[in-house]
Design a protein around this motif. Sequence first.
Motif, PDB file in Angstrom:
ATOM      1  N   UNK A   1       0.879  -1.177   0.000  1.00 13.44           N
ATOM      2  CA  UNK A   1       0.000   0.000   0.000  1.00 13.44           C
ATOM      3  C   UNK A   1       0.918   1.229   0.000  1.00 13.44           C
ATOM      4  N   UNK A   2       0.466   2.325  -0.647  1.00  9.39           N
ATOM      5  CA  UNK A   2       1.357   3.481  -0.780  1.00  9.39           C
ATOM      6  C   UNK A   2       1.447   4.327   0.485  1.00  9.39           C
ATOM      7  N   UNK A   3       2.573   4.993   0.617  1.00  9.33           N
ATOM      8  CA  UNK A   3       2.802   5.891   1.756  1.00  9.33           C
ATOM      9  C   UNK A   3       1.872   7.112   1.664  1.00  9.33           C
ATOM     10  N   UNK A   4       1.360   7.531   2.804  1.00  6.81           N
ATOM     11  CA  UNK A   4       0.548   8.755   2.885  1.00  6.81           C
ATOM     12  C   UNK A   4       1.381   9.834   3.579  1.00  6.81           C
ATOM     13  N   UNK A   5       0.814  11.016   3.703  1.00  6.81           N
ATOM     14  CA  UNK A   5       1.475  12.066   4.479  1.00  6.81           C
ATOM     15  C   UNK A   5       2.369  12.950   3.631  1.00  6.81           C
TER      16      UNK A   5
END
Length: 412
Positions: A225-229
Amino acid sequence: MKTSTTTEPPEATRLRDACVDQLKADEVIVSPAVETVMRRVPRHAFALHASLGDAYSPYAAVITKTGENGVQLSSVSAPQIQAMMLEQAQLKRGDRVLEIGSGGLNAAYLAELVGEEANVTTVDIDPEVTDRARRLLDAHGYTGIRVVTADAAEPIPELGEVDVILVTVGAWDIPPVWIDQLGPAGRLVVPLRMRGLTRSVAFQRVIDAHGGHLESTTSLVCGFVPMQGSDQHDETQILVNGTPEIALRFDDGAPADPHLLDNAVRTPRVERWTGVTVALGEPFSGLQMHLAIDLPGFCVMSVDPQLDTGLVSPRHKGFSPAAVDGDTFAYVTTRRTPDEQRAEFGVHALGPNADTFADSVVSSVRAWDREHRGAPDPHIRVYPAGTPDDAVFGDRVIEKRHSRISLSWPPA
Ligand SMILES: C[S@@+](CC[C@H](N)C(=O)[O-])C[C@H]1O[C@@H](n2cnc3c(N)ncnc32)[C@H](O)[C@@H]1O
């Protein structure tokens, strides 16, 4: 100290052992230490709401949170991915570890491997995830593991130097704080996206004349899953013909004009076969990485099966290596050889320059076959952005926001 697995349903023990046996047979688990912890910690107790069968499916993640647009945001990673990354991390007793992306389970494995719960900090940007991780860890006796809610691309409050950072979320770049938090001989294991392809890369920190850089020791195919923030990096999507039937996803370098390919499908499709074959089931991730670096307009093509009118016919509708050159695009596909024993790579191209562009993609596939096939994976180095060219070793450099990532292929 920990919840006993002797009180769990016998079926859970049987499935967990079968899962570990499978991963050993597939040579994903290679060390006795990783085998021991994966047999000991009750995975199903951290994969709430999943059936025992799903929790112990060796190659499947348990999705725990999905965003509004259907994007997966959090999961208990697949046993294969967890085992693979734990092996890459080469943890020793007493190591201090930061895990980025929480869930509870992997932090429990880490604590068992380093032998000291207080040495493990796990951080997640999502308070729902950290609340659950805290609850599950406490319920199973891992009260000493530190669980923090924060954006891990920023400094983690009160975190001293660590020996290992294990990133369990897909990263596009290496935020400088990860390197700052690592001790002088520290190791970083991270699912790193390079030109749309993700590899779990184990890096060693190396001090050099410009301060330091990271050198890869292993790199393995994975998905996350991709990084958020603050360090989130979204891909750019171009729709061929202006409809969602064929989408091209660019990690970087997307054409500025989203309508550039609107007319590409009006000319007949050019099809070329390369004569380069692989045995059925033989991995060819090195070819994808070679194309990603060799072809300037590299992207990933997907076809919506509901809208598919046959304009393109890749072997895999969800994921095909592709590239764009002006108003023309091409993708790589395969067909069975006449004896049905092997698969041959081919190139399909559409657009005004389809003939020429198909030839250049064919040349790139043949160059991989001649020069890199059978070679170990490319060596990856990460330098801080701004490092001068003459201090960056490697055949090709991918420019990111914080880093310059170089790749070089060892000889075949
Ligand atoms: C695959 S899950 C982690 C799996 C977990 N390690 C396990 O035990 O199975 C990835 C997590 O990364 C978190 N995440 C995404 N961006 C982040 C960021 N910038 N900082 C910290 N966590 C982040 C997500 O909220 C998600 O829970």
